[in-house]
Design an enzyme around this catalytic site. Structure first.
Site, PDB file in Angstrom:
ATOM      1  N   HIS A 104      10.733 -11.169  10.240  1.00  7.94           N
ATOM      2  CA  HIS A 104      11.207  -9.866  10.048  1.00  7.94           C
ATOM      3  C   HIS A 104       9.434  -9.955   8.837  1.00  7.94           C
ATOM      4  O   HIS A 104       9.186  -8.522   8.771  1.00  7.94           O
ATOM      5  CB  HIS A 104      12.282  -9.337   9.252  1.00  7.94           C
ATOM      6  N   LYS A 106       6.894 -11.139   8.554  1.00 15.41           N
ATOM      7  CA  LYS A 106       5.871 -11.652   8.311  1.00 15.41           C
ATOM      8  C   LYS A 106       5.066 -11.779   7.724  1.00 15.41           C
ATOM      9  O   LYS A 106       4.697  -9.769   7.980  1.00 15.41           O
ATOM     10  CB  LYS A 106       5.735 -11.954   9.855  1.00 15.41           C
ATOM     11  N   HIS A 124      13.252  -9.490   4.494  1.00 14.21           N
ATOM     12  CA  HIS A 124      13.944  -8.461   5.606  1.00 14.21           C
ATOM     13  C   HIS A 124      15.189  -7.453   4.948  1.00 14.21           C
ATOM     14  O   HIS A 124      16.692  -8.397   5.229  1.00 14.21           O
ATOM     15  CB  HIS A 124      14.617  -9.816   6.569  1.00 14.21           C
ATOM     16  N   TYR A 169       8.959  -4.897   6.987  1.00 17.03           N
ATOM     17  CA  TYR A 169       8.110  -3.876   7.654  1.00 17.03           C
ATOM     18  C   TYR A 169       6.443  -3.223   6.914  1.00 17.03           C
ATOM     19  O   TYR A 169       6.830  -1.903   7.229  1.00 17.03           O
ATOM     20  CB  TYR A 169       8.666  -3.077   8.926  1.00 17.03           C
ATOM     21  N   HIS A 189      18.710  -1.539   8.024  1.00 16.24           N
ATOM     22  CA  HIS A 189      18.695  -0.999   8.709  1.00 16.24           C
ATOM     23  C   HIS A 189      18.823   1.042   8.125  1.00 16.24           C
ATOM     24  O   HIS A 189      18.980   1.598   8.406  1.00 16.24           O
ATOM     25  CB  HIS A 189      20.327  -0.648  10.015  1.00 16.24           C
ATOM     26  N   TYR A 227      12.529   3.525  12.392  1.00 19.86           N
ATOM     27  CA  TYR A 227      11.218   2.894  12.913  1.00 19.86           C
ATOM     28  C   TYR A 227      10.085   3.061  12.463  1.00 19.86           C
ATOM     29  O   TYR A 227       9.741   4.427  13.422  1.00 19.86           O
ATOM     30  CB  TYR A 227      11.632   1.632  13.682  1.00 19.86           C
ATOM     31  N   CYS A 247      22.899   3.363  14.300  1.00 24.10           N
ATOM     32  CA  CYS A 247      23.756   2.492  13.474  1.00 24.10           C
ATOM     33  C   CYS A 247      25.039   2.997  13.888  1.00 24.10           C
ATOM     34  O   CYS A 247      25.247   3.424  12.432  1.00 24.10           O
ATOM     35  CB  CYS A 247      22.811   2.542  12.400  1.00 24.10           C
TER      36      CYS A 247
END
Ligand code: ZN
Length: 473
Positions: A104, A106, A124, A169, A189, A227, A247
């Site tokens: 996550h 990256k 993450h 992200y 989340h 997202y 969720c």
């Protein structure tokens, strides 16, 4: 947590891991299509954006390497010389068994107006070690920021302590006036999506500002989640496309029936942020109060409703010559007890000034469960859009360009770019300001190989080649 303080914590290790000049005795037959075989797990993804920048004749790229740490390399287009890869930072992920392949965090790249290279990586959701996440929940890792010690120099980086450790992200955007915006989800989340703004080349950032709200649902036993994908729009605008994740709580019926948490995601939304006025609006120009709620998004920002049985995986968004948005979303049927639902098709939607049109499938063969093969798209010289997509054809795994034909309202393949056997692809978003020869990164995931990936830099004429002995070091 102090956000406005610049703290070079330590200078990272110097030196090339496996650099070296092109050897005189190497001949063209020693060239390979990949530039390194040091990609790790899932080294690139659309949501970590961008993974490269082109400037002054050089394409700079970043990807996830060993132990999920960020790596950086560069390609000089005129001399055709590669530099790197170099390790540019150290992630908290990838260092223990639980997070060994947690991809996550990256890296995301930005180059500021003083010509320093920035990477954002390693998050993450953060953890309790960083205190309370006031904008959501936590999971693991730490969102980090490193900057090159010298302008345009990829060999040495230092850490800056000026972004939230809870982020993941990352999407980094530089506006025309040099202002920098870092968009990310502020935790795991159940966290708001936020941005932080910098007016001094990312040396300091403002506090996070929430634009999507993740609160408990009052109608069902679940929590709101999102997202998002942000990029530069027209002038002072940033444009954002996103999908919705319900969720479910562990006490809920769906959670119990499935025996766990699922990536249940639906719908496609779009909105615009004017960075000068600070005002958010929908595609029709109607103002949106932030953070945008689930109810407001459904009422004012919906591109398409996929229905509860169709699950999604968000794509990207770009403007055409009229500044109308074009958006992709990956959708497929929920197949019951499968975490990702079913195989997903990449679908394309466009705004015509009055309404959203489309839902066209980019390529019917690109319908597998591997969601990393969903590429990005760009405005081409003819004023249309070119899509890069990975898919299977017989024994081959191919990445090809597809273009949308306005007249016939369908896609056709333009060219094959790279082709391998017995592998899958993970693809990056389009490189910022990309040179036509080097538009995106692709990682070759050989079936059965769990860790190492060959990394390709791909453009209109296929992959940018490298001497094999350098690429395999
Ligand atoms: Zn969730």
């Amino acid at each position: 947590m102090t956000l406005n303080r610049v703290t070079p914590v330590f200078v990272l290790l110097l030196g090339s891991l496996w650099g070296g000049d092109i050897q005189a005795e190497d001949t063209p037959k020693d060239m390979v299509e990949y530039f390194t075989s040091s990609g790790f797990s899932t080294p690139v993804a659309i949501v970590n954006s961008p993974a490269g920048v082109y400037v002054n004749g050089v394409t700079y790229v970043t990807y996830q390497g060993a132990k999920t740490d960020p790596y950086i390399a560069s390609y000089h287009h005129e001399t055709q010389e590669w530099q790197g890869p170099y390790k540019a930072g150290t992630s908290l992920l990838g260092k223990d068994e639980a997070s060994a392949k947690d991809s996550h965090g990256k890296p995301t790249m930005l180059i500021d107006n003083d010509e320093y290279i920035h990477l954002f990586f390693g998050g993450h959701g953060g953890s309790d070690a960083f205190g309370e996440n006031e904008l959501g929940n936590v999971f693991r890792g730490m969102n980090k920021h490193v900057v090159s010690v010298k302008p345009y120099d990829i060999s040495e980086f230092e850490e800056l302590d000026n972004i939230s450790p809870f982020g993941n992200y990352n999407q980094a955007i530089k506006m025309d006036n040099g202002d920098i915006y870092l968009f990310y989800r502020h935790g795991a989340h159940r966290s708001n999506w936020v941005y932080q703004k910098s007016t001094d080349n990312a040396r300091t950032f403002s506090e996070p500002v929430s634009f999507l709200e993740a609160t408990p649902r009052t109608d069902i036993d679940a929590h709101h989640s999102w997202y998002a994908w942000a990029t530069k729009g027209s002038g002072d605008d940033i444009i954002v496309s996103y999908d919705y994740h319900v969720c479910w709580n562990i006490t809920s019926a769906p959670f119990k029936a499935r025996g766990g948490h699922f990536a249940e995601r639906n719908n496609l939304y779009y909105m615009v942020f004017n960075t000068q006025t600070g005002i958010w609006r929908n595609v029709s120009g109607e103002e949106l109060k932030v953070p945008v709620t689930y109810e407001a998004a459904n009422a004012k920002a919906l591109v398409t409703e996929t229905g509860l049985d169709n699950w999604t995986f968000n794509g990207s968004v770009h403007l055409d010559e009229n500044n109308y948005p074009h958006v992709t979303i990956n959708t497929g049927r929920d197949l019951g007890k499968i975490n990702w639902g079913g195989p997903k098709q990449t679908e394309y939607y466009r705004w015509n000034g009055q309404k959203w049109l489309g839902g066209n499938t980019v390529h019917p063969n690109a319908n597998n469960k591997n969601l990393d093969t969903r590429g990005d798209f760009f405005l081409n010289d003819e004023g249309g859009f070119t899509f890069a997509l990975g898919y299977k054809e017989g024994e081959d795994e191919i990445i090809s360009y597809f273009e949308y034909d306005q007249k016939n309202q369908c896609f056709s393949k333009v060219s094959d770019l790279v082709k391998v056997k017995n592998a899958n692809w993970a693809m990056s978003p389009m490189i910022e300001n990309a040179h036509p020869d080097a538009r995106f990164l692709a990682a070759e995931k050989v079936v059965g190989e769990k860790e190492w990936r060959r990394m390709y830099l791909v453009g209109d004429h296929g992959a940018v080649k490298r001497v094999e002995s350098e690429a395999n070091q």
